[in-house]
Write an enzyme that holds these catalytic residues in place. Structure first.
Site, short mmCIF file in Angstrom:
data_model
loop_
_atom_site.label_atom_id
_atom_site.label_comp_id
_atom_site.label_asym_id
_atom_site.label_seq_id
_atom_site.Cartn_x
_atom_site.Cartn_y
_atom_site.Cartn_z
N GLU A 59 9.87 -4.04 10.22
CA GLU A 59 10.21 -2.74 9.61
C GLU A 59 10.68 -1.76 10.68
O GLU A 59 10.06 -1.62 11.74
CB GLU A 59 8.99 -2.15 8.88
CG GLU A 59 9.30 -0.78 8.29
CD GLU A 59 8.30 -0.26 7.26
OE1 GLU A 59 7.34 -0.99 6.92
OE2 GLU A 59 8.48 0.88 6.80
N ASP A 115 0.85 -1.20 0.00
CA ASP A 115 0.00 0.00 0.00
C ASP A 115 0.89 1.26 0.00
O ASP A 115 0.39 2.38 -0.07
CB ASP A 115 -1.01 -0.01 1.16
CG ASP A 115 -0.35 -0.07 2.52
OD1 ASP A 115 0.89 -0.18 2.60
OD2 ASP A 115 -1.08 -0.01 3.54
N SER A 116 2.21 1.05 -0.01
CA SER A 116 3.15 2.15 -0.28
C SER A 116 2.84 2.79 -1.63
O SER A 116 3.30 3.90 -1.90
CB SER A 116 4.59 1.63 -0.27
OG SER A 116 4.71 0.50 -1.11
N ASP A 141 -0.94 -6.23 -0.13
CA ASP A 141 -1.20 -5.60 1.16
C ASP A 141 -2.69 -5.39 1.38
O ASP A 141 -3.40 -4.91 0.47
CB ASP A 141 -0.55 -4.20 1.18
CG ASP A 141 0.67 -4.14 2.07
OD1 ASP A 141 0.88 -5.05 2.90
OD2 ASP A 141 1.43 -3.16 1.92
N GLU A 191 -0.79 -5.48 8.85
CA GLU A 191 0.06 -4.86 9.87
C GLU A 191 -0.51 -5.10 11.26
O GLU A 191 -1.73 -5.09 11.44
CB GLU A 191 0.17 -3.35 9.61
CG GLU A 191 0.83 -3.03 8.27
CD GLU A 191 0.97 -1.53 8.02
OE1 GLU A 191 0.73 -0.72 8.95
OE2 GLU A 191 1.34 -1.16 6.88
N LYS A 212 -0.73 -9.47 3.12
CA LYS A 212 0.05 -8.96 4.26
C LYS A 212 -0.83 -8.00 5.05
O LYS A 212 -1.59 -7.23 4.48
CB LYS A 212 1.31 -8.25 3.76
CG LYS A 212 2.16 -7.65 4.89
CD LYS A 212 3.55 -7.25 4.43
CE LYS A 212 3.60 -5.93 3.74
NZ LYS A 212 3.11 -4.77 4.53
#
Ligand code: KIV
Length: 299
Positions: free
Chosen positions: A187, A49-50, A88, A120, A118
């Site tokens: 990260e 999602d960057s 993501d 978070e 993925k």
């Protein structure tokens, strides 16, 4: 994995941890870049999602939607044959509960062509990870600096620098692993903490700003290639300066358009009917070259 050309699966990645072979992962957001990074030999491609920051020009990843993720995942999936494709889950597509997470993750697999997702978060995400794994959706965890919590962290800051924070990250990684995550991204944490997590959990750790002791590494492709100048975190190694090279290429093009140097006959189609054709300076038009598979068809 580079030479073997076999499909990389979650089992391959776990086997790589066992045999001590480092995992190379990068992001990609379209089919062309997916083909390039796969040809470069990466094991895993992440549609992160960057993309909110490097493609959409946003300051954070928070506004990225599930539909936008699916659009980019589908494009990347078309460009890959061997690398494992992770998508993501964007902000608020899974934090609202395991059932929402399952619907969102299911769409990334069904519509986006992803092979895993993925998400978070640490301990608080373990029940969600367990639920996804139960229905056959492989999950990669992500702890430490979690960009979707940028406001809670007070900015994109290194995490795990004090005891409480380091403990929380360690507990989070263990909980994700116990819940069935097949790998965990670490990260923005101190390298000694990353080394401890890597030694303790049985699934691969993929580091970004987490030092050399992880089982693999991931970078955002725009950082790796030197395209992105808005942020230059210390942990990024730029393997080229393609942004600079692209700027010079474009200014060369602009200068040649202005001077008339481009296009030449070599880039032009010759034969219009003589009754209609305007006289051109120089020699008679040459016949059109044979048509290539890609390009204008003469309209
Ligand atoms: O969104 C992303 O690209 C990521 C990586 C930086 C790990 O989460």
């Amino acid at each position: 994995m580079v030479g073997s050309k076999s499909k990389v699966t979650v089992r391959t990645l776990q086997e790589m941890k066992r045999s001590g072979e480092r995992i190379a992962m990068v992001t990609a957001y379209d089919a062309t870049m997916a083909r390039i990074v796969e040809a470069g030999g990466v094991d895993v491609v992440l549609v992160g999602d960057s993309l909110g920051m490097v493609i959409q020009g946003l300051d954070t990843t928070l506004p990225v939607t599930l539909d936008e993720m699916i659009y980019h995942c589908r494009a990347v999936a078309r460009g890959l044959k061997h690398a494992h494709l992770v998508g993501d889950l964007p902000f608020l597509s899974y934090q609202t509960g395991p059932e929402d997470a399952m619907r969102s993750a299911g769409r990334l697999l069904k519509e986006g062509g992803c092979e895993s997702v993925k998400l978070e978060g640490g301990e608080e995400m373990a029940p969600t990870v367990a639920r996804l794994v139960t229905v056959g959706i492989p999950v990669m965890g992500h702890v430490g600096l979690t960009p979707q919590s940028v406001h809670a962290m007070g900015g994109f800051r290194v995490q795990g620098k004090d005891d409480a924070s380091a403990e929380r990250i360690l507990r989070g990684a263990r909980a994700l692993c116990d819940a069935g995550a097949y790998a965990v991204v670490l990260e923005g944490i101190p390298l000694t903490l990353a080394a401890r997590v890597t030694a303790e959990i049985s699934v691969p750790t993929i580091g970004i700003g987490a030092g050399p002791h992880c089982d693999g590494q991931v970078l955002v492709i725009h950082d790796l290639l030197g395209f992105f100048d808005e942020l230059r975190p210390k942990f990024v190694k730029r393997y080229d300066e393609l942004g600079e090279r692209a700027r010079s290429a474009v200014s060369a093009y602009v200068a040649e358009v202005r001077s008339g140097e481009f296009p030449t006959r070599e880039h032009s189609f010759g034969a219009a009917p003589p009754r209609i054709a305007a006289p051109t300076p120089g020699s008679e038009p040459e016949p059109d070259p044979p048509r290539k598979a890609y390009g204008p068809t003469g309209c």
